[in-house]
Design an enzyme around this catalytic site. Structure first.
Site, PDB file in Angstrom:
ATOM      1  N   ASP A  82       0.834  -1.204   0.000  1.00 52.42           N
ATOM      2  CA  ASP A  82       0.000   0.000   0.000  1.00 52.42           C
ATOM      3  C   ASP A  82       0.870   1.256   0.000  1.00 52.42           C
ATOM      4  O   ASP A  82       0.626   2.202  -0.757  1.00 52.42           O
ATOM      5  CB  ASP A  82      -0.917  -0.025   1.223  1.00 52.42           C
ATOM      6  N   GLU A  90      -2.178  -5.366  -3.502  1.00 47.84           N
ATOM      7  CA  GLU A  90      -1.224  -4.582  -2.730  1.00 47.84           C
ATOM      8  C   GLU A  90      -0.143  -5.479  -2.129  1.00 47.84           C
ATOM      9  O   GLU A  90       1.042  -5.113  -2.089  1.00 47.84           O
ATOM     10  CB  GLU A  90      -1.935  -3.809  -1.630  1.00 47.84           C
TER      11      GLU A  90
END
Length: 221
Positions: free
Chosen positions: A39, A107
């Site tokens: 992320d 992610e």
């Protein structure tokens, strides 16, 4: 999916392992830590890409565009488009799967690539990937910050809005689901569900704006 040859395959196995596989008889390492890392890496890469490709645009514009690119709905759809659901290892009834799991796995894969190949390689790969799969021109005109728009409407029209929050735990996928209701007095303008408070707020605000426009015939301009 990603055109690369892994050096450390174990990282990628962790990246596609959801925490629902955890139980007392089958301890495993799941992908949440890689998701956290991916992320952050994705945020930086997208910010750099936008800074370079939108010269002269304001900080506010860049911030909104980045939020659109890395939004849960965008990542979920990208994950589905490139086949991540078929790779994901999880222990739950498919009927109870929630789409955010796929975006989380994307992610986590980015986190795995970063650890395996380094930042420069990851940056080049992800920029090539998002350039191919995201229509940035269309994204510029896509509304995503419904909450801000709703709050602005309330301030302009002197309407006091209240946000109510509830959360529930889904045992099948071991995740919390948030529900947000937006009230105008005792009237529920909108209700939204999401895997984060922010997502639920945006979904509720979008419904509230539709309710205002379609049912209350109030001015949104």
């Amino acid at each position: 999916m990603f055109d690369l040859y892994p050096s450390n395959i174990s990282l990628y196995k962790v990246a596609i392992t959801h925490k629902s596989v955890l139980n007392s008889h089958h301890p495993v390492i799941h992908n949440e830590r890689l998701e956290f890392l991916g992320d952050a890496v994705l945020d930086l890469i997208v910010a750099d890409y936008l800074y370079e490709n939108y010269a002269g645009r304001s900080e506010g514009f860049l911030t909104k565009m980045r939020a659109k690119v890395v939004s849960r709905s965008t990542l979920n759809q990208l994950s589905i488009d490139i086949g991540i659901p078929s790779l994901l290892v999880l222990h739950t009834n498919p009927n109870h799967q929630v789409k955010h799991i796929y975006g989380d796995a994307l992610e986590a894969l980015i986190g795995a690539i970063y650890l395996d190949k380094g930042f420069t390689y990851t940056k080049g790969l992800i920029i090539k990937f998002i350039s191919k799969h995201i229509d940035f021109a269309s994204l510029e005109n896509t509304e995503t910050d419904f909450k801000s728009r709703l709050i602005e409407w309330g301030q302009k029209n002197k309407k006091e809005l209240a946000f109510e929050y509830n959360e529930s735990f889904a045992e099948e996928v071991k995740t919390i689901t948030f529900t947000v209701s937006i009230l105008l007095g005792s009237y529920v303008l909108g209700r939204g569900i999401g895997q984060s408070k922010k997502e639920a707020e945006q979904n509720a605000a979008r419904e509230a704006l539709n309710s205002i426009a379609d049912h209350l015939s109030l001015n949104l301009n």
